[in-house]
Enzyme design. Structure first.
Site, PDB file in Angstrom:
ATOM      1  N   ASN A 224       1.156  27.528  17.709  1.00  0.00           N
ATOM      2  CA  ASN A 224       2.370  28.012  17.647  1.00  0.00           C
ATOM      3  C   ASN A 224       3.232  28.576  18.764  1.00  0.00           C
ATOM      4  OD1 ASN A 224       2.452  29.121  15.126  1.00  0.00           O
ATOM      5  ND2 ASN A 224       0.586  29.545  15.692  1.00  0.00           N
TER       6      ASN A 224
ATOM      7  N   ARG B 211      -3.730  26.511 -10.803  1.00  0.00           N
ATOM      8  CA  ARG B 211      -4.072  26.537  -9.642  1.00  0.00           C
ATOM      9  C   ARG B 211      -4.675  25.170  -8.901  1.00  0.00           C
ATOM     10  NH1 ARG B 211      -7.008  29.142 -13.891  1.00  0.00           N
ATOM     11  NH2 ARG B 211      -5.564  31.676 -13.546  1.00  0.00           N
TER      12      ARG B 211
ATOM     13  N   HIS C 166      14.687  22.468  13.051  1.00  0.00           N
ATOM     14  CA  HIS C 166      12.782  22.739  13.439  1.00  0.00           C
ATOM     15  C   HIS C 166      12.923  22.516  15.077  1.00  0.00           C
ATOM     16  CE1 HIS C 166       9.333  24.830  13.038  1.00  0.00           C
ATOM     17  NE2 HIS C 166       8.639  23.534  13.519  1.00  0.00           N
TER      18      HIS C 166
ATOM     19  N   LYS D 198      -3.990  17.462  17.532  1.00  0.00           N
ATOM     20  CA  LYS D 198      -3.725  18.785  16.199  1.00  0.00           C
ATOM     21  C   LYS D 198      -4.986  18.885  15.114  1.00  0.00           C
ATOM     22  CE  LYS D 198      -0.730  20.365  12.875  1.00  0.00           C
ATOM     23  NZ  LYS D 198       0.110  21.061  12.138  1.00  0.00           N
TER      24      LYS D 198
ATOM     25  N   HIS E 205       6.977  28.410  19.096  1.00  0.00           N
ATOM     26  CA  HIS E 205       7.252  29.031  17.309  1.00  0.00           C
ATOM     27  C   HIS E 205       7.462  30.979  17.335  1.00  0.00           C
ATOM     28  CE1 HIS E 205       5.592  25.351  16.574  1.00  0.00           C
ATOM     29  NE2 HIS E 205       6.533  25.204  15.411  1.00  0.00           N
TER      30      HIS E 205
ATOM     31  N   GLU F 247       7.980  18.816  18.661  1.00  0.00           N
ATOM     32  CA  GLU F 247       6.052  18.401  18.388  1.00  0.00           C
ATOM     33  C   GLU F 247       5.440  18.931  19.731  1.00  0.00           C
ATOM     34  OE1 GLU F 247       5.920  21.677  16.909  1.00  0.00           O
ATOM     35  OE2 GLU F 247       7.297  21.834  15.469  1.00  0.00           O
TER      36      GLU F 247
ATOM     37  N   HIS G 126      10.706  30.114  15.907  1.00  0.00           N
ATOM     38  CA  HIS G 126      11.027  30.647  14.185  1.00  0.00           C
ATOM     39  C   HIS G 126      12.205  31.294  14.353  1.00  0.00           C
ATOM     40  CE1 HIS G 126       7.300  29.072  12.622  1.00  0.00           C
ATOM     41  NE2 HIS G 126       8.140  28.033  12.184  1.00  0.00           N
TER      42      HIS G 126
ATOM     43  N   GLU H 264      -6.941  29.657  11.073  1.00  0.00           N
ATOM     44  CA  GLU H 264      -6.001  29.916  12.041  1.00  0.00           C
ATOM     45  C   GLU H 264      -6.536  31.584  12.033  1.00  0.00           C
ATOM     46  OE1 GLU H 264      -2.183  28.828  12.532  1.00  0.00           O
ATOM     47  OE2 GLU H 264      -1.718  31.369  12.956  1.00  0.00           O
TER      48      GLU H 264
ATOM     49  N   LYS I 180      -1.303  23.488   6.294  1.00  0.00           N
ATOM     50  CA  LYS I 180      -0.277  24.731   5.804  1.00  0.00           C
ATOM     51  C   LYS I 180       0.433  24.218   4.909  1.00  0.00           C
ATOM     52  CE  LYS I 180      -0.816  27.400  10.316  1.00  0.00           C
ATOM     53  NZ  LYS I 180       0.095  27.855  11.575  1.00  0.00           N
TER      54      LYS I 180
ATOM     55  N   ARG J 162      -6.093  28.310  17.021  1.00  0.00           N
ATOM     56  CA  ARG J 162      -5.473  27.362  15.715  1.00  0.00           C
ATOM     57  C   ARG J 162      -3.373  27.622  16.261  1.00  0.00           C
ATOM     58  NH1 ARG J 162      -5.090  24.469  10.045  1.00  0.00           N
ATOM     59  NH2 ARG J 162      -2.976  24.638  10.337  1.00  0.00           N
TER      60      ARG J 162
HETATM   61  N1  NAD Z   1       3.230  22.925   7.888  1.00  0.00           N
HETATM   62  C1  NAD Z   1       3.450  22.747   9.361  1.00  0.00           C
HETATM   63  O1  NAD Z   1       2.318  22.638   9.889  1.00  0.00           O
HETATM   64  C2  NAD Z   1       4.344  22.847   9.548  1.00  0.00           C
HETATM   65  C3  NAD Z   1       4.587  21.955  11.120  1.00  0.00           C
HETATM   66  C4  NAD Z   1       5.577  21.842  11.291  1.00  0.00           C
HETATM   67  C5  NAD Z   1       6.637  21.645  11.403  1.00  0.00           C
HETATM   68  N2  NAD Z   1       6.897  22.159   9.211  1.00  0.00           N
HETATM   69  C6  NAD Z   1       7.979  22.819   8.637  1.00  0.00           C
HETATM   70  O2  NAD Z   1       8.814  20.602   8.414  1.00  0.00           O
HETATM   71  C7  NAD Z   1       9.931  21.009   8.937  1.00  0.00           C
HETATM   72  C8  NAD Z   1      10.822  20.082   8.999  1.00  0.00           C
HETATM   73  O3  NAD Z   1      10.270  18.898   8.707  1.00  0.00           O
HETATM   74  P1  NAD Z   1      11.247  17.772   8.724  1.00  0.00           P
HETATM   75  O4  NAD Z   1      11.651  17.540  10.618  1.00  0.00           O
HETATM   76  O5  NAD Z   1      10.585  16.715   9.075  1.00  0.00           O
HETATM   77  O6  NAD Z   1      12.455  18.020   8.068  1.00  0.00           O
HETATM   78  P2  NAD Z   1      13.336  17.423   6.789  1.00  0.00           P
HETATM   79  O7  NAD Z   1      12.008  17.595   5.845  1.00  0.00           O
HETATM   80  O8  NAD Z   1      14.245  17.747   6.450  1.00  0.00           O
HETATM   81  O9  NAD Z   1      13.685  16.232   6.940  1.00  0.00           O
HETATM   82  C9  NAD Z   1      14.368  15.278   7.721  1.00  0.00           C
HETATM   83  C10 NAD Z   1      15.354  14.785   7.510  1.00  0.00           C
HETATM   84  O10 NAD Z   1      15.465  13.960   6.835  1.00  0.00           O
HETATM   85  C11 NAD Z   1      15.307  12.465   5.980  1.00  0.00           C
HETATM   86  N3  NAD Z   1      14.345  11.795   6.099  1.00  0.00           N
HETATM   87  C12 NAD Z   1      13.614  12.262   5.978  1.00  0.00           C
HETATM   88  N4  NAD Z   1      12.361  11.091   6.205  1.00  0.00           N
HETATM   89  C13 NAD Z   1      13.554   9.856   6.599  1.00  0.00           C
HETATM   90  C14 NAD Z   1      13.620   8.739   6.304  1.00  0.00           C
HETATM   91  N5  NAD Z   1      12.158   7.801   6.851  1.00  0.00           N
HETATM   92  N6  NAD Z   1      15.120   7.928   7.109  1.00  0.00           N
HETATM   93  C15 NAD Z   1      15.985   8.215   6.938  1.00  0.00           C
HETATM   94  N7  NAD Z   1      16.036  10.006   7.116  1.00  0.00           N
HETATM   95  C16 NAD Z   1      14.734  10.831   6.319  1.00  0.00           C
HETATM   96  C17 NAD Z   1      15.686  14.421   4.991  1.00  0.00           C
HETATM   97  O11 NAD Z   1      16.025  13.838   3.847  1.00  0.00           O
HETATM   98  C18 NAD Z   1      16.056  15.335   5.740  1.00  0.00           C
HETATM   99  O12 NAD Z   1      17.383  14.998   5.683  1.00  0.00           O
HETATM  100  C19 NAD Z   1      10.347  22.843   8.814  1.00  0.00           C
HETATM  101  O13 NAD Z   1      10.465  23.005   7.409  1.00  0.00           O
HETATM  102  C20 NAD Z   1       9.147  23.396   9.428  1.00  0.00           C
HETATM  103  O14 NAD Z   1       8.478  24.853   9.380  1.00  0.00           O
HETATM  104  C21 NAD Z   1       5.469  22.521   8.834  1.00  0.00           C
HETATM  105 ZN    ZN Z   2       6.729  23.504  14.507  1.00  0.00          ZN
END
Ligand code: NAD
Ligand code: ZN
Length: 344
Positions: A225, A106, A248, A207, A228, A170, A232, A217, A128, A221
């Site tokens: 999106n 939990r 992404h 943000k 998106h 972003e 998405h 949201e 999120k 908020r």
């Molecule tokens: N929660 C939210 O509000 C929110 C907002 C935007 C995006 N997201 C989510 O975020 C995700 C995308 O995140 P992302 O683009 O960071 O992708 P990711 O986490 O897949 O990272 C991208 C790549 O970079 C590598 N990596 C990470 N840090 C590194 C570093 N310092 N040096 C070398 N390589 C490194 C990772 O291993 C991976 O291969 C999606 O799933 C998306 O839906 C969430």
């Molecule tokens: Zn996003």
């Protein structure tokens, strides 16, 4: 309650300060192969006895199966409710690790140490959390704030250009929805002229302001999106095809062009602004080819968007540059035209 966000040049010191005086029974760090190699060594000094939970990188691993693995590891390590999980990685790690921590027994404490630009400017902030499900993006998840977010640009040094560019989508989104002046400033710049520390600070301010005003949201908020609804759907479509890869941010960049077209169609933004958005995004991200075949597969995916109500697609569009307009009902046939406009 919103968490403490530290933008720092001394992540090790900050982490040490955070841990000092806390009586965590165990500390675990969630990493993938890249963050274990490039990022974890930077923290080792303050985490000499931490347990690593290792997962493979990639959006395709952001699933309940991987959560099961993480929860199993936590269970085998006998983590109790006084344990701490540190999510060290990009948005996949912060979304999924946060979700696992928020639900394990939990809920245990977790902190986010985002290591990609995308996670630093967006994913690690706002609480999120979640995973993809049956190919739908972030379909299962919760809102839950981490105890702290520690952001240090040092991690960006080992990030590939494609990943950096993905995060930049972003940043562009934040400017378009909330800061006209900054949009005018960045849209004159080439990718290699950008100052990540400055942009990171700017995005985080936008943000945090938006999410603090509407943490769950219910209304305003939703503007985060922008791009998106279509983005998405495109991301999910690419994920469904083995060997096809779209990051992404790359998907959201396409989504922003399509949704800018929708905003123009509704009479919110003018042709000049629409053309400027398309031109700049294609300059930075290039242009993907989208055939009718692809569009036919992408369209139904928009029906699963989390903002939809009563089966009506509700997009978050621009009202003008620097200001958003939420809960705008859009039709599938217009989304089809919007994707066609992007592909022109
Ligand atoms: N929660 C939210 O509000 C929110 C907002 C935007 C995006 N997201 C989510 O975020 C995700 C995308 O995140 P992302 O683009 O960071 O992708 P990711 O986490 O897949 O990272 C991208 C790549 O970079 C590598 N990596 C990470 N840090 C590194 C570093 N310092 N040096 C070398 N390589 C490194 C990772 O291993 C991976 O291969 C999606 O799933 C998306 O839906 C969430
Ligand atoms: Zn996003």
């Amino acid at each position: 309650m919103a968490s403490d966000i530290f933008l720092t040049k001394e992540v090790v010191t900050k982490l040490g300060q955070y841990l000092k005086g806390k009586q965590y029974s165990k500390i675990c760090v969630l990493v993938d192969e890249n963050t274990e190699k490039h990022c974890f060594p930077l923290l080792l000094k303050v985490l000499p006895t931490a347990h690593l939970i290792r997962i493979k990188s990639g959006e395709e691993r952001k699933t309940l199966d991987t959560c099961q693995y993480i929860w199993s590891q936590m269970t085998e390590l006998l983590l109790d409710r006084k344990a701490l999980l540190i999510n060290l990685g990009g948005g996949v790690i912060s979304d999924m690790g946060g979700f696992c921590a928020a639900t394990y027994k939990r809920g245990i404490d977790f902190i986010q140490i985002p290591t990609t630009l995308l996670a630093q400017v967006d994913a690690s902030i706002g609480g999120k959390l979640g995973v993809d499900f049956h190919g739908f993006k972030n379909h299962i998840g919760v809102f839950h704030e981490p105890k702290a977010v520690l952001i240090d640009s040092i991690f960006l040094k080992t990030l590939s250009k494609d990943e950096l560019r993905s995060g930049y989508a972003e940043v562009i989104k934040h400017c378009l929805i909330a800061d006209k002046k900054k949009w005018e400033d960045i849209s004159k710049k080439n990718f290699n002229e950008l100052n990540w520390e400055d942009l990171c600070k700017h995005s985080i301010a936008i943000k945090t302001k938006i999410t603090a005003a509407d943490p769950f949201e219910k209304g305003p908020r939703k503007i985060l999106n922008f791009g998106h609804t279509v983005g998405h759907a495109i991301e999910s479509y690419y994920l469904s095809i083995p060997g096809k890869k779209l990051l992404h941010g790359e998907a959201i960049a396409i989504g922003m062009v399509c949704e800018a077209w929708l905003a123009k169609k509704k009479g919110y933004i003018n042709q000049k602004d629409l053309d400027a958005i398309k031109k700049y995004i294609i300059l930075i991200f290039g242009q993907k080819v989208m055939f009718d075949f692809d569009i036919n597969k992408i369209l139904p995916l928009t029906l699963q968007d989390k903002k939809n109500e009563n089966e009506v697609i509700q997009a978050s569009l621009l009202d003008k540059i620097g200001k958003g307009n939420i809960n705008v009902a859009v039709k599938l046939k217009d989304i089809r035209e919007a994707i066609a406009f992007y592909s022109l």
